[in-house]
Scaffold this active site. Structure first.
Site, short mmCIF file in Angstrom:
data_model
loop_
_atom_site.label_atom_id
_atom_site.label_comp_id
_atom_site.label_asym_id
_atom_site.label_seq_id
_atom_site.Cartn_x
_atom_site.Cartn_y
_atom_site.Cartn_z
N SER A 143 -36.00 -45.25 -45.25
CA SER A 143 -35.74 -46.20 -44.03
C SER A 143 -36.67 -47.35 -43.97
CB SER A 143 -35.54 -45.66 -42.56
OG SER A 143 -36.64 -44.81 -42.52
N HIS A 164 -29.12 -46.32 -47.80
CA HIS A 164 -29.86 -46.08 -46.41
C HIS A 164 -28.57 -45.87 -45.57
CE1 HIS A 164 -32.16 -47.75 -42.80
NE2 HIS A 164 -32.30 -46.46 -42.89
N GLU A 176 -26.56 -49.26 -45.90
CA GLU A 176 -27.19 -50.54 -46.79
C GLU A 176 -27.52 -49.97 -48.08
OE1 GLU A 176 -29.65 -52.38 -42.95
OE2 GLU A 176 -30.77 -51.07 -44.15
N ASN A 214 -32.92 -52.85 -39.31
CA ASN A 214 -34.47 -52.49 -38.95
C ASN A 214 -35.24 -53.79 -38.70
OD1 ASN A 214 -34.06 -49.79 -38.04
ND2 ASN A 214 -34.80 -49.13 -39.88
P1 NAI Z 1 -36.15 -34.45 -41.60
O1 NAI Z 1 -37.90 -34.22 -41.23
O2 NAI Z 1 -35.14 -34.04 -40.71
O3 NAI Z 1 -35.95 -33.84 -43.17
C1 NAI Z 1 -36.64 -33.94 -44.23
C2 NAI Z 1 -36.67 -32.76 -44.90
O4 NAI Z 1 -37.24 -32.98 -46.41
C3 NAI Z 1 -37.27 -31.46 -44.47
O5 NAI Z 1 -36.26 -30.45 -44.39
C4 NAI Z 1 -38.35 -31.40 -45.18
O6 NAI Z 1 -38.61 -29.99 -45.64
C5 NAI Z 1 -37.76 -31.76 -46.76
N1 NAI Z 1 -38.99 -32.17 -47.56
C6 NAI Z 1 -39.94 -32.76 -47.39
N2 NAI Z 1 -40.63 -33.05 -48.66
C7 NAI Z 1 -39.83 -32.55 -49.33
C8 NAI Z 1 -39.83 -32.44 -51.01
N3 NAI Z 1 -40.95 -33.09 -51.58
N4 NAI Z 1 -38.87 -31.96 -51.74
C9 NAI Z 1 -37.85 -31.51 -51.14
N5 NAI Z 1 -37.80 -31.50 -49.57
C10 NAI Z 1 -38.64 -31.93 -48.94
O7 NAI Z 1 -36.23 -35.97 -41.89
P2 NAI Z 1 -35.05 -37.09 -41.71
O8 NAI Z 1 -34.98 -37.46 -40.25
O9 NAI Z 1 -33.77 -36.44 -42.24
O10 NAI Z 1 -35.40 -38.22 -42.80
C11 NAI Z 1 -35.39 -37.93 -44.37
C12 NAI Z 1 -35.16 -39.34 -44.76
O11 NAI Z 1 -34.33 -40.20 -44.24
C13 NAI Z 1 -36.75 -40.02 -44.56
O12 NAI Z 1 -37.08 -41.02 -45.60
C14 NAI Z 1 -36.33 -41.05 -43.39
O13 NAI Z 1 -37.15 -42.15 -43.35
C15 NAI Z 1 -34.85 -41.28 -43.60
N6 NAI Z 1 -33.95 -41.82 -42.62
C16 NAI Z 1 -34.11 -41.07 -41.30
C17 NAI Z 1 -33.14 -41.57 -40.39
C18 NAI Z 1 -33.35 -40.72 -38.96
O14 NAI Z 1 -32.79 -41.38 -37.94
N7 NAI Z 1 -33.86 -39.49 -38.82
C19 NAI Z 1 -32.24 -42.76 -40.28
C20 NAI Z 1 -32.41 -43.39 -41.65
C21 NAI Z 1 -33.29 -42.87 -42.47
#
Ligand code: NAI
Length: 526
Positions: A143, A164, A176, A214
């Site tokens: 993001s 995105h 996006e 954003n």
């Molecule tokens: P989250 O913390 O819920 O999930 C991330 C997951 O990735 C975790 O389960 C973690 O164990 C896993 N992980 C971490 N490092 C890893 C690796 N090296 N290999 C494999 N798995 C790994 O985070 P979320 O919220 O799902 O965000 C994920 C991505 O999406 C980030 O880049 C965030 O910026 C982006 N994003 C998040 C939004 C939101 O509202 N939460 C909206 C749009 C994008």
């Protein structure tokens, strides 16, 4: 694709020579890396679109847990009648939690949704590149990180594109599609088509801080935070005014929902990424909430007390008596707003004249003026003056900000809101701040969108789609610009120039893109 990047290996989907690249991706197996909130949602959407999906997470058991949660989600969808039981079963069966990245080998698309850290994402992408087929597209759901920076160490940086999604992925329509400097336009086009095939509205974005949503959304929070810092009104009143303008949630309630820590971090990231451009400067008001652990709903307290049973009632404005009779009432200005004011007076049985040459828009009531804000404070405009906020939609009873001049008589302070009420609004008194609430917020959103388009980040249509679908705005910035112009009042550009003169500094700097639009509009109007 730049000439230095032509493939030693066959190029990824989008530049391939066999079949339609979009069609190829549509049939591809998809690997989603990261089974958190976003990864699970992406897996769901891909599976519902018919893809076989492998779901991997570095944390042991996380992918299986996500799969179980998706099972529960599908059950709910079936129970609510939104999905047939067989479809749900089939979609769930297409999602396979996997133990390792080797599964990438037969995938046509890998979408990473892991932790938001450049070093960790780069490492993952390098690992993936060693495993995947030459035609495989790599997509990042980042993001805030630069796609150009993420691609730096890849052997085939042209295959990396931002995809995105917005949270919650199955519900939010926007994707996006973000291109870094070396992203192959063919790859971006293929991923764009794929997102559309998944039922989303895709918009192209150039990889710049905050991408589209954003970035353009920053002023929605920032203007309210600036008004709070100036003690212009309570969060409750500011929220009511912006809801009156058609936003589903006011900025304060929205920041409370997002969490002030998260919202502050995004603002800070955009600020830093823009080399501390004052336009994006974070707010002390929000910083204090973060420092005090008042993070919003998740901590029970932010701007609002979420433990409190009943929502606060709006201050007076809903039910005001009719204004005292005046000797002479004139509708000043011309255009849609003047017409609307005249129609409201007519409907209320108030005799009035017209002054189309006034040079401002509003009502003249004997010696007093009730003027639409042009970005100047009421006190700057005169003594017996009150200003009122921009109303781009015709919604009876909507909250509308107003402010009297510091020199206005007590009688005019009492009468001005009664006139606004008679005209169909629910007046909310603010301190005499220039540009009030809605006018300055919309002007800043339009300005940021104009800047994004000016810098080639997205198209006008892309900006409008992104803001309507990514953050549920009631209209896109360029739609607002059109409606604003139809009012026949001061352009957003003039409003921002007035704010710029008032506050000094970079915050209200007009984008060259918006300035050029204003010049052209002025020429056409002559
Ligand atoms: P989250 O913390 O819920 O999930 C991330 C997951 O990735 C975790 O389960 C973690 O164990 C896993 N992980 C971490 N490092 C890893 C690796 N090296 N290999 C494999 N798995 C790994 O985070 P979320 O919220 O799902 O965000 C994920 C991505 O999406 C980030 O880049 C965030 O910026 C982006 N994003 C998040 C939004 C939101 O509202 N939460 C909206 C749009 C994008």
């Amino acid at each position: 694709m730049s000439s230095t990047e032509t493939a030693e290996r066959p190029s990824p989907a989008g530049t391939g020579t066999t079949g339609s690249p979009a069609a190829t991706l549509r049939e591809a197996r998809v690997l989603v890396v990261g089974a958190g909130i976003m990864g699970a949602g992406i897996a769901q959407v891909a599976a519902q679109a018919g893809h076989r999906v492998a779901l991997f997470d570095a944390r042991e058991g996380a992918a299986a847990q996500a799969h179980a949660r998706l099972g529960a989600t599908f059950d709910t969808l079936v129970a609510k009648g939104r999905l047939a039981a067989e479809q749900a079963q089939a979609a769930l069966a297409r999602i396979q939690p996997v133990q390792g990245l080797e599964q990438a080998a037969d995938c046509g698309l890998v979408i990473e949704a892991i932790v938001e850290r450049l070093d960790v994402k780069r490492e993952l992408l390098a690992q993936l590149e060693a495993l995947v087929d030459a035609r495989c597209v790599l997509a990042s759901n980042t993001s805030s990180l630069s796609i150009t920076a993420l691609a730096r160490d890849l052997k085939h940086p042209q295959r990396l594109v931002g995809m995105h999604f917005f949270n919650p992925v199955p519900l939010m329509k926007l994707v996006e599609v973000v291109s870094g400097l070396r992203t192959d336009p063919g790859v971006a086009a293929t991923v764009f088509d794929l997102a559309q095939a998944w039922g989303k509205t895709a918009v192209h974005a150039r990889s710049t801080p905050g991408f589209i949503v954003n970035r353009i959304a920053r002023p929605y929070y920032a203007e309210t935070l600036a008004l709070l810092q100036e003690q212009a009104a309570t969060p409750h009143v500011l929220d009511a005014c912006l809801r009156g303008a058609g936003f589903r949630m006011g900025p304060c309630e929205l920041m409370d929902l997002i969490g002030h820590d998260t919202n502050f971090a995004v603002t800070q990231a955009v600020y830093e990424a823009n080399f501390f451009d004052k336009r994006f400067q974070p707010s002390l008001v929000q910083r204090e909430l973060v420092d005090g652990g008042m993070l919003g709903r998740k901590s029970g307290r932010g701007f609002y007390d979420h433990a409190a049973a009943a929502p606060q009632a709006l201050p007076a404005g809903a039910d005001l008596p009719a204004p005292a009779p005046a000797t002479r009432v004139l509708v000043a200005g011309r255009g849609a707003l003047a017409d609307r004011l005249a129609a409201a007076l007519h409907a209320a049985g108030v005799e009035h004249g017209l002054d189309p040459q006034a040079g401002w828009c509003g009502l003249r009531v004997d010696q007093a003026c009730l003027r639409l804000s042009d970005g100047r404070a009421a006190t700057e405009l005169g003594a017996e003056v009150a200003v009122f906020d921009l109303a781009l939609r015709d919604e009876p009873g909507q909250a509308l900000a107003w402010a009297p001049s510091a020199d206005a008589s007590a009688a005019w302070c009492e009468q001005a809101p009664r006139w606004l009420h008679l005209l169909g609004w629910q007046p909310q008194r603010l301190r005499d701040v220039p540009g009030l609430v809605v006018a300055r917020t919309l002007a800043m959103l339009i300005n940021e969108a104009s800047d994004a388009v000016h810098q080639g980040v997205c198209s006008e249509q892309g900006a409008d789609d992104a803001m309507r679908l990514g953050v549920n705005y009631p209209a896109g910035p360029f739609e607002w610009l059109e409606r604003w112009r139809a009012l026949g009042t001061a352009e957003p550009c003039e409003l921002l120039d007035a704010l710029d003169r008032h506050y000094r500094g970079e915050r209200y700097r007009v984008s060259p893109g918006l300035r050029a639009r204003a010049w052209r509009a002025a020429r056409l109007a002559r």
